[in-house]
Scaffold this active site. Structure first.
Site, PDB file in Angstrom:
ATOM      1  N   LYS A 130     -56.698 -26.343  26.724  1.00  0.00           N
ATOM      2  CA  LYS A 130     -55.522 -27.140  26.364  1.00  0.00           C
ATOM      3  C   LYS A 130     -55.963 -28.418  25.637  1.00  0.00           C
ATOM      4  O   LYS A 130     -55.364 -28.816  24.641  1.00  0.00           O
ATOM      5  CB  LYS A 130     -54.711 -27.507  27.615  1.00  0.00           C
ATOM      6  CG  LYS A 130     -53.922 -26.332  28.178  1.00  0.00           C
ATOM      7  CD  LYS A 130     -53.324 -26.621  29.546  1.00  0.00           C
ATOM      8  CE  LYS A 130     -52.752 -25.361  30.164  1.00  0.00           C
ATOM      9  NZ  LYS A 130     -52.365 -25.493  31.567  1.00  0.00           N
TER      10      LYS A 130
ATOM     11  N   GLN B 120     -52.039 -29.361  36.702  1.00  0.00           N
ATOM     12  CA  GLN B 120     -52.642 -28.025  36.680  1.00  0.00           C
ATOM     13  C   GLN B 120     -52.625 -27.429  38.085  1.00  0.00           C
ATOM     14  O   GLN B 120     -53.067 -28.064  39.046  1.00  0.00           O
ATOM     15  CB  GLN B 120     -54.089 -28.126  36.144  1.00  0.00           C
ATOM     16  CG  GLN B 120     -54.776 -26.793  35.954  1.00  0.00           C
ATOM     17  CD  GLN B 120     -54.117 -25.925  34.879  1.00  0.00           C
ATOM     18  OE1 GLN B 120     -53.726 -26.414  33.825  1.00  0.00           O
ATOM     19  NE2 GLN B 120     -53.960 -24.647  35.157  1.00  0.00           N
TER      20      GLN B 120
ATOM     21  N   ASP C 194     -44.063 -28.417  30.908  1.00  0.00           N
ATOM     22  CA  ASP C 194     -44.234 -27.065  31.461  1.00  0.00           C
ATOM     23  C   ASP C 194     -42.877 -26.434  31.764  1.00  0.00           C
ATOM     24  O   ASP C 194     -42.782 -25.225  31.952  1.00  0.00           O
ATOM     25  CB  ASP C 194     -45.035 -27.126  32.777  1.00  0.00           C
ATOM     26  CG  ASP C 194     -46.480 -26.673  32.595  1.00  0.00           C
ATOM     27  OD1 ASP C 194     -46.768 -26.011  31.571  1.00  0.00           O
ATOM     28  OD2 ASP C 194     -47.304 -26.964  33.484  1.00  0.00           O
TER      29      ASP C 194
END
Ligand code: NAD
Length: 288
Positions: A53, A97, A123
């Protein structure tokens, strides 16, 4: 029948080019799109995802920053990291995460995940983001489902009026994708671990999405000729190779189109994340 292989890598590169152009336009207005990733613990797979990422963000002109915390971190420290990012105007997107370290309780993990400011939830996992999606007023689309819908569009697959079967009902893939397919006027069935006669359910589908995490679960004989297959599953075989949830070789010659693993849905997830970060920065620049 010749099965078309849907090249997710190529579609993702196209989206990343678009994001790069938008990030450049923002920079020219003095806004540098910023993504903060909070990585707690030393899970090897998570570390790899986060590195990917970071690299992808950099390539697209997005300022990526990772807050790395030890595996014995307490909930308050993680919460403080989220709140600092919430308060920082240079940060447009935040993600925590997963999985969080095993030492944190379920309630603590939930509190941390829900501490992200809704306008930075790139997200799309917050309850408010999921609720808006359900109402057909999405704020940020969850990245993997958004990537699946983009793949269908780019491959020219008709969705309206067709039967879609989604295998898997997770909150991050199966459920939100089912709502996106429904919003696109498909007739949607969600199948899961307790669904009997899975083969018969799959055989009805014009579009099958497999998001289970079981290598080769969907057999070629389950597929209706001409069906479009999106394989979301990522499974590592004992020999180290990655494979999906669909028996790919068996599907060839039966399916009309299929995404490979790797190189199908996977690359779209990161590209859609970068798209969301850019969107968040554009909204901030417009004063929303
Ligand atoms: P999850 O474990 O949260 O959910 C799995 C779902 O599969 C559950 O809803 C369960 O009911 C269902 N299931 C289990 N066994 C089944 C069976 N025999 N028949 C039918 N359904 C069954 O998983 P997830 O987070 O949704 O991920 C699913 C897969 O997708 C995993 O392989 C994961 O690695 C992969 N994934 C890929 C991406 C990507 O970017 N390509 C992103 C997220 C997840």
């Amino acid at each position: 029948m010749v099965t078309r292989i849907i090249d997710g890598k190529a579609v993702a590169l196209g989206l990343r080019d678009e994001v790069r152009r938008r990030a450049l336009a923002l920079r020219e207005r003095g806004v540098v799109p910023g993504l903060t990733v909070i990585l707690a613990g030393d899970d090897a797979a998570s570390a790899t995802y986060v590195r990917n990422k970071e690299r992808a963000a950099l390539e697209c002109g997005i300022a990526g920053r990772t807050v790395r915390l030890p595996s014995d971190v307490d909930a308050l420290t993680v919460l403080r990291a989220v709140e600092e990012a919430n308060a920082d105007p240079g940060v447009h997107g935040i993600l925590v995460q997963l999985p969080l370290p095993a030492g944190l309780s379920r309630a603590e993990c939930q509190e941390i995940e829900r501490a992200i400011a809704p306008h930075k939830d790139v997200d799309g996992f917050l309850p408010v983001s999921q609720g808006l999606l359900l109402l057909g007023q999405p704020s940020f689309l969850p990245c993997t489902p958004a990537g699946c819908m983009r793949l269908l569009r780019s491959a020219g697959i008709e969705v309206a009026g067709r039967r879609a079967v989604v295998l898997g009902r997770s909150a991050i893939v199966g459920k939100p994708l089912s709502h996106l397919l429904l919003a696109a006027d498909a007739t949607v069935t969600i199948a899961h671990s307790k669904t009997p006669d899975l083969a018969d359910v799959v055989r009805q589908a014009d579009i099958v999405v497999a998001a289970v995490g079981r290598p080769g679960l969907v057999r070629g004989a389950w597929l209706k000729p001409g069906v479009c297959v999106l394989d979301v599953g990522i499974n590592r075989l004992p020999d180290g190779r990655l494979t999906g949830d669909v028996a790919f070789d068996e599907a060839l010659g039966i399916a009309g189109a299929i995404t490979p693993v790797p190189g199908g849905v996977g690359p779209m997830t990161i590209a859609c994340l970068l798209d969301n970060v850019c969107l968040a920065a554009e909204r901030a620049a417009e004063g929303h």
